[in-house]
Scaffold this active site. Structure first.
Site, PDB file in Angstrom:
ATOM      1  N   CYS A   1      13.794  10.347   7.182  1.00 13.68           N
ATOM      2  CA  CYS A   1      13.786   9.883   8.570  1.00 13.68           C
ATOM      3  C   CYS A   1      15.177   9.976   9.188  1.00 13.68           C
ATOM      4  O   CYS A   1      15.319  10.095  10.399  1.00 13.68           O
ATOM      5  CB  CYS A   1      13.239   8.466   8.653  1.00 13.68           C
ATOM      6  SG  CYS A   1      13.959   7.397   7.433  1.00 13.68           S
TER       7      CYS A   1
ATOM      8  N   GLU B   1      10.024   0.794  10.341  1.00  7.37           N
ATOM      9  CA  GLU B   1      11.068   1.806  10.178  1.00  7.37           C
ATOM     10  C   GLU B   1      10.368   3.133  10.391  1.00  7.37           C
ATOM     11  O   GLU B   1       9.579   3.562   9.552  1.00  7.37           O
ATOM     12  CB  GLU B   1      11.702   1.676   8.789  1.00  7.37           C
ATOM     13  CG  GLU B   1      13.084   2.274   8.739  1.00  7.37           C
ATOM     14  CD  GLU B   1      13.063   3.711   8.298  1.00  7.37           C
ATOM     15  OE1 GLU B   1      13.072   4.603   9.189  1.00  7.37           O
ATOM     16  OE2 GLU B   1      13.025   3.944   7.078  1.00  7.37           O
TER      17      GLU B   1
ATOM     18  N   LYS C   1       0.849  -1.197   0.000  1.00 13.66           N
ATOM     19  CA  LYS C   1       0.000   0.000   0.000  1.00 13.66           C
ATOM     20  C   LYS C   1       0.884   1.246   0.000  1.00 13.66           C
ATOM     21  O   LYS C   1       1.516   1.571   0.998  1.00 13.66           O
ATOM     22  CB  LYS C   1      -0.935   0.049   1.213  1.00 13.66           C
ATOM     23  CG  LYS C   1      -2.024   1.094   0.955  1.00 13.66           C
ATOM     24  CD  LYS C   1      -2.653   1.685   2.177  1.00 13.66           C
ATOM     25  CE  LYS C   1      -1.883   2.779   2.842  1.00 13.66           C
ATOM     26  NZ  LYS C   1      -1.719   4.024   2.049  1.00 13.66           N
TER      27      LYS C   1
HETATM   28  P1  ADP Z   1       2.878  10.615   7.653  1.00 15.78           P
HETATM   29  O1  ADP Z   1       2.277  11.197   8.886  1.00 15.78           O
HETATM   30  O2  ADP Z   1       4.247  11.062   7.416  1.00 15.78           O
HETATM   31  O3  ADP Z   1       2.000  10.657   6.440  1.00 15.78           O
HETATM   32  P2  ADP Z   1       2.090   7.970   8.362  1.00 15.78           P
HETATM   33  O4  ADP Z   1       2.795   7.131   9.336  1.00 15.78           O
HETATM   34  O5  ADP Z   1       0.776   8.559   8.756  1.00 15.78           O
HETATM   35  O6  ADP Z   1       3.119   9.087   7.943  1.00 15.78           O
HETATM   36  O7  ADP Z   1       1.870   7.192   7.000  1.00 15.78           O
HETATM   37  C1  ADP Z   1       2.751   6.247   6.459  1.00 15.78           C
HETATM   38  C2  ADP Z   1       1.938   5.179   5.767  1.00 15.78           C
HETATM   39  O8  ADP Z   1       1.108   4.535   6.731  1.00 15.78           O
HETATM   40  C3  ADP Z   1       1.000   5.683   4.676  1.00 15.78           C
HETATM   41  O9  ADP Z   1       0.972   4.742   3.622  1.00 15.78           O
HETATM   42  C4  ADP Z   1      -0.336   5.726   5.386  1.00 15.78           C
HETATM   43  O10 ADP Z   1      -1.444   5.600   4.522  1.00 15.78           O
HETATM   44  C5  ADP Z   1      -0.238   4.502   6.287  1.00 15.78           C
HETATM   45  N1  ADP Z   1      -1.132   4.540   7.460  1.00 15.78           N
HETATM   46  C6  ADP Z   1      -1.590   5.608   8.137  1.00 15.78           C
HETATM   47  N2  ADP Z   1      -2.391   5.228   9.147  1.00 15.78           N
HETATM   48  C7  ADP Z   1      -2.442   3.880   9.140  1.00 15.78           C
HETATM   49  C8  ADP Z   1      -3.082   2.889   9.937  1.00 15.78           C
HETATM   50  N3  ADP Z   1      -3.853   3.212  10.960  1.00 15.78           N
HETATM   51  N4  ADP Z   1      -2.885   1.581   9.639  1.00 15.78           N
HETATM   52  C9  ADP Z   1      -2.094   1.240   8.614  1.00 15.78           C
HETATM   53  N5  ADP Z   1      -1.472   2.116   7.808  1.00 15.78           N
HETATM   54  C10 ADP Z   1      -1.629   3.425   8.056  1.00 15.78           C
END
Ligand code: ADP
Length: 506
Positions: A287, A253, A178
């Site tokens: 990061c 990570e 994803k």
């Molecule tokens: P940022 O805040 O830098 O966008 P995130 O950690 O929110 O970083 O996002 C990194 C990835 O994790 C993206 O692909 C996002 O869609 C996904 N993501 C965000 N929330 C969730 C969740 N609750 N479960 C799984 N994947 C998630």
């Protein structure tokens, strides 16, 4: 009319079950670059089922590592052959400068070459100190974990996909990837290449969509064996909790707040440029960014003056222009977040030495830009020294002694990377060993190689990507014990179990 990309499930390009789409915005001009199917729970389920069948019944985990390696190599070559077309797409989607994306494409292709070689590594290891001819033969085999859910962020869209796909495919796993909702285009271009080179259907599935809607169902799906995630520490923690239900394997990570330590005997020419690169490369959206610059008190003024002067010369503008040093941040949300941190830094008493806001001028007016910003008078306990900002914001902290520098560097919940600048290698290595981080560069920054493990201590993550360790993260280890005694009477359990109780009648 803008193009619409469909989901890639079981070798087919299909719309989302809901029929919904979303658009990805060019952060330089706010224009839509394309539409993408908005994957949800039902689409994730289909993708996981395809990956499950491909793993349980398909050829991928059963073919030789060499054969898998050929597909992986072919994908690397495809990226290289397609780089002219990919380049403007990735720049428009992510706001990365063209110079950075050129590097990303080259690295992605090379990394796949490395993973193709890893695929043919022997997965068996003799346990020589346990095996004894005539008694038993013992060895371990590494076997693919199974179906992997892989969730990636927006800062290095294509390369993060490769870091995930490469070792998973080498190990013989199948997967559902994803991409980040902000930057899905290169992953979908990758899907086309995967279809073209004929990786069997279901081995790689790519579902575009949002975190809660597509990411969370992937993490929670009972048929997924492992989750690999790159993103914020906050979501990393949540993923670790969600994955615990099925005791799924996880690699995470996550964030960083890396200390970049300049020692008194450093070469200022290299240390200054290297520190600016460490902090401001890709507008600080890395990061590993060296966002806490630790300067010896004795040299503070000399360094600050030159750092500020050079930061002023960083050219912001069109990321497609080769002369641009820094592009926009990925989204309006990210821009606001970073500006919010700058306000917080000011409110907590740090002093803006350069930058500190949105740039002015025609070149940047429609983009999500933030000026390269350096804060002086920073105490390590301040929010801007403790939280990951993910923007071009450098906090300068001074130290008195080297022990002080180590203490400050380690006073962080993160432990991803860091650097030490010194003319004395032994001195620098001694300090590197005291830093609680997964990578330390000496007189260098941001140099990540596919041949070396990469990952974090503490809340920067769990497990390692790249290097031979990456293959370990995608395999289970099995001990096989082959008895060579031959007769029942020689078994260790014969006297203790069979004979005295006469449990087993012959
Ligand atoms: P940022 O805040 O830098 O966008 P995130 O950690 O929110 O970083 O996002 C990194 C990835 O994790 C993206 O692909 C996002 O869609 C996904 N993501 C965000 N929330 C969730 C969740 N609750 N479960 C799984 N994947 C998630």
């Amino acid at each position: 009319m803008t193009q619409t990309y469909n989901l890639f499930i079981n070798g087919q390009f299909v719309p989302a079950e809901s029929g919904e789409t979303f658009e990805s915005i060019n952060p330089y001009n706010g224009e839509s670059i394309a539409r993408f199917a908005r994957g949800g729970k039902a689409d994730i389920h289909k993708a996981v089922q395809a990956a499950r069948v491909a793993f349980d019944e398909g050829p991928w985990p059963r073919m030789s590592g060499e054969e898998r390696g050929q597909y992986i190599r072919a994908l690397g070559e495809k990226i290289s052959d397609s780089s002219k077309a990919l380049l403007p797409l990735e720049v428009a989607d992510s706001g990365s400068t063209i110079r950075k994306v050129q590097g990303d494409l080259w690295l992605s292709s090379n990394q796949l070459k490395y993973f193709s070689k890893l695929a043919s590594r022997t997965m068996e290891r003799q346990l020589e100190d346990l095996s004894k001819p005539g008694v038993s033969n013992n060895y371990t085999v590494r076997e693919p974990i199974g179906v992997c859910g892989q969730i990636i962020p927006w800062n290095f869209p294509l390369m993060m996909a490769i870091w995930k796909l490469g070792p998973a495919l080498a190990a013989g796993c199948t997967l559902v990837l994803k991409p980040a909702e902000e930057t899905p285009v290169s992953a979908m271009e990758l899907a086309k290449m995967i279809a073209e080179i004929g990786i069997p259907p279901g081995v790689v599935n790519i579902v575009t969509g949002f975190g809660e809607e597509a990411g969370a169902p992937l993490v929670n799906h009972p048929d997924v064996d492992k989750i690999a995630f790159t993103g914020s520490t906050e979501i990393g923690r949540k993923i670790m909790c969600d994955a615990s239900a099925g005791m799924k394997r996880v690699t995470l990570e996550c964030g960083g707040k890396s200390a970049n330590i300049i020692l008194e005997d450093a070469d200022p020419e290299i240390a200054i440029d290297g520190s600016l690169y460490g902090a401001f490369f890709h507008a600080g959206q890395c990061c590993t960014a060296g966002t806490r610059l630790l300067l010896p008190e004795s040299k503070k003024d000399e360094y600050l003056e030159r750092l500020v002067e050079k930061a002023r010369q960083i050219r912001l503008g069109d990321p497609m222009d080769k002369g641009t040093d820094m592009g926009p941040l990925v989204s309006k949300k990210q821009q606001e977040r970073v500006l919010g941190y700058i306000d917080k830094g000011k409110a907590e008493g740090a002093k803006v030495l350069v930058g500190g806001g949105r740039p002015t001028g025609a070149e940047t007016e429609n983009g999500f830009f933030v000026e390269p910003t350096i804060f002086g008078d920073v105490d390590n306990s301040m929010t801007i020294a403790q939280e990951e900002i993910f923007g071009p914001v450098l906090s300068v902290i001074t130290y008195k002694t080297e022990a002080d520098a180590v203490r400050i560097a380690n006073e962080s919940m993160y432990g991803l990377a860091g650097a030490v600048w010194s003319r004395d290698t032994d001195r620098a290595v001694n300090m590197a060993k005291q830093l609680r981080t997964g990578t330390v560069w000496i007189n260098e920054y941001h140099l990540v190689s596919e041949r070396a493990p990469f990952g974090g201590y503490k809340q920067s993550g769990l497990g390692r990507e790249l290097g031979p360790e990456s293959l370990h993260e995608y395999t289970e280890i099995k001990h096989i014990h082959v008895d060579e005694l031959g007769s029942r009477e020689k078994k260790f359990w014969y006297d203790t179990v069979v004979k005295p109780g006469n449990l087993v009648k012959s």
